[in-house]
Scaffold this active site. Structure first.
Site, mmCIF file in Angstrom:
data_model
loop_
_atom_site.group_PDB
_atom_site.id
_atom_site.type_symbol
_atom_site.label_atom_id
_atom_site.label_comp_id
_atom_site.label_asym_id
_atom_site.label_seq_id
_atom_site.Cartn_x
_atom_site.Cartn_y
_atom_site.Cartn_z
ATOM 1 N N HIS A 1 0.838 -1.208 0.000
ATOM 2 C CA HIS A 1 0.000 0.000 0.000
ATOM 3 C C HIS A 1 0.868 1.251 0.000
ATOM 4 O O HIS A 1 1.535 1.545 0.992
ATOM 5 C CB HIS A 1 -0.916 0.001 1.224
ATOM 6 C CG HIS A 1 -1.972 1.060 1.183
ATOM 7 N ND1 HIS A 1 -3.013 1.034 0.280
ATOM 8 C CD2 HIS A 1 -2.160 2.182 1.930
ATOM 9 C CE1 HIS A 1 -3.794 2.085 0.487
ATOM 10 N NE2 HIS A 1 -3.300 2.803 1.473
ATOM 11 N N HIS B 1 -5.765 -1.277 6.301
ATOM 12 C CA HIS B 1 -5.939 -0.858 7.700
ATOM 13 C C HIS B 1 -6.782 -1.889 8.466
ATOM 14 O O HIS B 1 -6.239 -2.617 9.266
ATOM 15 C CB HIS B 1 -6.517 0.563 7.840
ATOM 16 C CG HIS B 1 -5.745 1.581 7.056
ATOM 17 N ND1 HIS B 1 -4.396 1.759 7.235
ATOM 18 C CD2 HIS B 1 -6.110 2.448 6.073
ATOM 19 C CE1 HIS B 1 -3.965 2.690 6.397
ATOM 20 N NE2 HIS B 1 -4.981 3.127 5.675
ATOM 21 N N ASP C 1 2.350 3.187 2.758
ATOM 22 C CA ASP C 1 1.201 4.089 2.787
ATOM 23 C C ASP C 1 1.585 5.556 2.540
ATOM 24 O O ASP C 1 1.865 5.924 1.407
ATOM 25 C CB ASP C 1 0.459 3.900 4.122
ATOM 26 C CG ASP C 1 -0.914 4.547 4.137
ATOM 27 O OD1 ASP C 1 -1.216 5.332 3.221
ATOM 28 O OD2 ASP C 1 -1.706 4.274 5.045
#
Ligand code: NGQ
Ligand code: ZN
Length: 456
Positions: free
Chosen positions: A57, A271, A322
């Site tokens: 991610h 998440h 992220d």
């Protein structure tokens, strides 16, 4: 020309093995792996060999926001939502050239840090006024070009975004660069396929979140995904998101998603921080990957992922960088394990049978991270992509370590455990230097200085 590497110690799917020879075929895949072999005329790998960590991610452009959100908002009130406003402020200044320059820098840093393949959750599609570029795939093409420059095997996840909150709330002006119709989205996915194929990138889809995508749109976005490709979605990151979902639907986000979509091994739930036990169990049973971003989740004050309960159910999980505030898979694993220790007041919680915590976490995250990227990678085994990391045998924190070397690299006083990185059979990082790092950084520096000047 095919390469044969030899390492005194290597982390294979079965665990640590000594005197390991790895043959890499011309197509960048692993052709053979043998333990207990003398070196012969194989190339000395230069240290312990582990699979490169798939990064499941990334929002590459946010690399440029790192270090720029250190001031509490008005009245000392700061949160995920005020950070998001600041991040959107940066989005307003991001042009295609900057998108490419920043992403290339982020991807080069990822390779140096020990990441292999990267899944890019890409949502800035339009110009600052929300108008599509003349080439609707302009921004995606820039991300592909950045990955090409950095040598990164990319899984490009174009994002579908439509709403500013649950129940079809209209998007805010700051979100207009993300928004398109489901028809335009399907066209974009089609347009990306040949571009991606030219550099062996993979195209999946990413409905942004249940906040930003209505149920009928979610179905259409998943239907637009190339067969068998990854489907990623943000879910249950913030308490306000859980409360909003409950108010809208009567169900919690993970619960809603599992109840309404055929969530399977193609899916990555990014998440999934806030789950009750029954959600944790159901997600583990689905075969999907929980996409954790522990340092970003800590930075943004999200909460603590129920790692112990999830792992006890055999749940699959991997890690991503992220926001790219930190670009370091070792740091992600440390943050994950430490969050569990702090919550449970115990030690060595994300362990695995017969292996130390560091090695068990690395193997688990690498395997499921590769699943989330839609690639055969993340393991030193025949047929997998040759994405390999050589740990630095001259790093003091690693000296004298054998089977505990990943514990030393993750939990020890080590800043730079990676010496070399091979991606798809090519040495992209040697002795800590990216093969094109100087040029990529020079362009990044010019770009970031230009954007900093334009700051309001
Ligand atoms: C994103 N990032 O899409 O970049 C999000 C923030 C949102 C993280 N969730 C925006 N870490 O979720 O609305
Ligand atoms: Zn994200």
């Amino acid at each position: 020309m095919a390469t044969c590497l030899h390492a005194p110690l290597a982390l294979l799917p079965s665990g640590w093995e000594r005197d390991v020879a790895v043959s890499v075929a011309d197509d960048g895949t692993i052709a053979a792996v043998h333990a207990g072999r003398a070196r012969g005329d194989a190339q000395d790998a230069g240290g312990t060999l582990v699979p490169a960590m798939p990064n499941l991610h990334s929002h590459a452009f946010q690399r440029a926001v790192a270090g720029r959100s250190g001031q509490a908002g008005r009245g000392g009130e700061d949160s995920f939502w005020t950070w998001r406003q600041a991040m959107y402020g940066f989005v307003g200044r991001l042009d295609p050239d900057a998108c490419e320059a920043i992403a290339a820098q982020a991807y080069a840093e990822m390779a140096k840090a020990g990441y292999g393949a990267v899944a890019e959750f890409h949502y800035v599609h339009h110009d600052p006024d929300g108008r599509p570029y003349a080439d609707r795939a302009e921004m995606s093409a820039r991300v592909l070009a950045a990955a090409q420059a950095a040598g990164t095997p990319l899984t490009l996840l174009p994002v579908y975004y439509a709403h500013g909150g649950f129940g079809g709330v209209p998007p805010t002006p700051a979100q207009r660069r993300f928004v398109m119709s489901t028809g335009a989205f399907a066209t974009l996915v089609e347009a990306l396929l040949p571009l991606a194929a030219a550099q062996r990138a993979i195209v999946g889809v990413a409905p942004h979140s249940l906040r930003a995508v209505a149920p009928d749109e979610l179905d259409r976005v998943v239907a637009a995904s190339p067969a068998g490709s990854p489907v990623h979605i943000h879910v249950a990151e913030q308490i306000a998101e859980v409360d909003g979902c409950l108010a809208w639907s009567g169900a919690r986000p993970v619960e809603w998603l599992l109840g309404h979509c055929a969530v399977d091994a193609r899916w990555c739930l990014v998440h999934a921080t806030h789950m009750e036990d029954r959600e944790t169990h159901a997600l583990a049973a689905s075969g999907a990957v929980a996409g954790l971003a522990p340092t970003t989740e800590a930075d943004l004050g999200d909460g603590v992922f129920p790692g112990v309960a999830y792992a006890a159910q055999g749940g699959r999980w991997g890690v991503g960088s992220d926001s790219n505030t930190i670009v370091d898979p070792f740091a992600e694993l440390r943050q994950l394990e430490y969050s569990q220790r702090l919550a449970h007041r115990r030690r060595n919680l994300m362990h695995g049978a017969g292996l130390s915590t560091g090695a068990a976490m690395w193997l688990a995250a690498a395997r499921s991270g590769a699943q989330a990227c839609g690639r055969k990678a993340g393991a030193i085994e025949v047929g997998a992509q040759a994405d390999l990391v050589v740990l630095d045998r001259d790093e003091a924190a690693l000296a004298g370590h054998g089977d505990t070397v990943l514990d030393a690299a993750i939990f020890g006083p080590c800043r730079a455990p990676v010496r070399h990185t091979m991606l798809r059979g090519l040495w992209v990082v040697r002795d800590g230097h990216h093969r094109d790092g100087d040029r990529i950084f020079a362009r990044y520096r010019r770009t970031i200085e230009r954007l900093a000047k334009a700051e309001p």
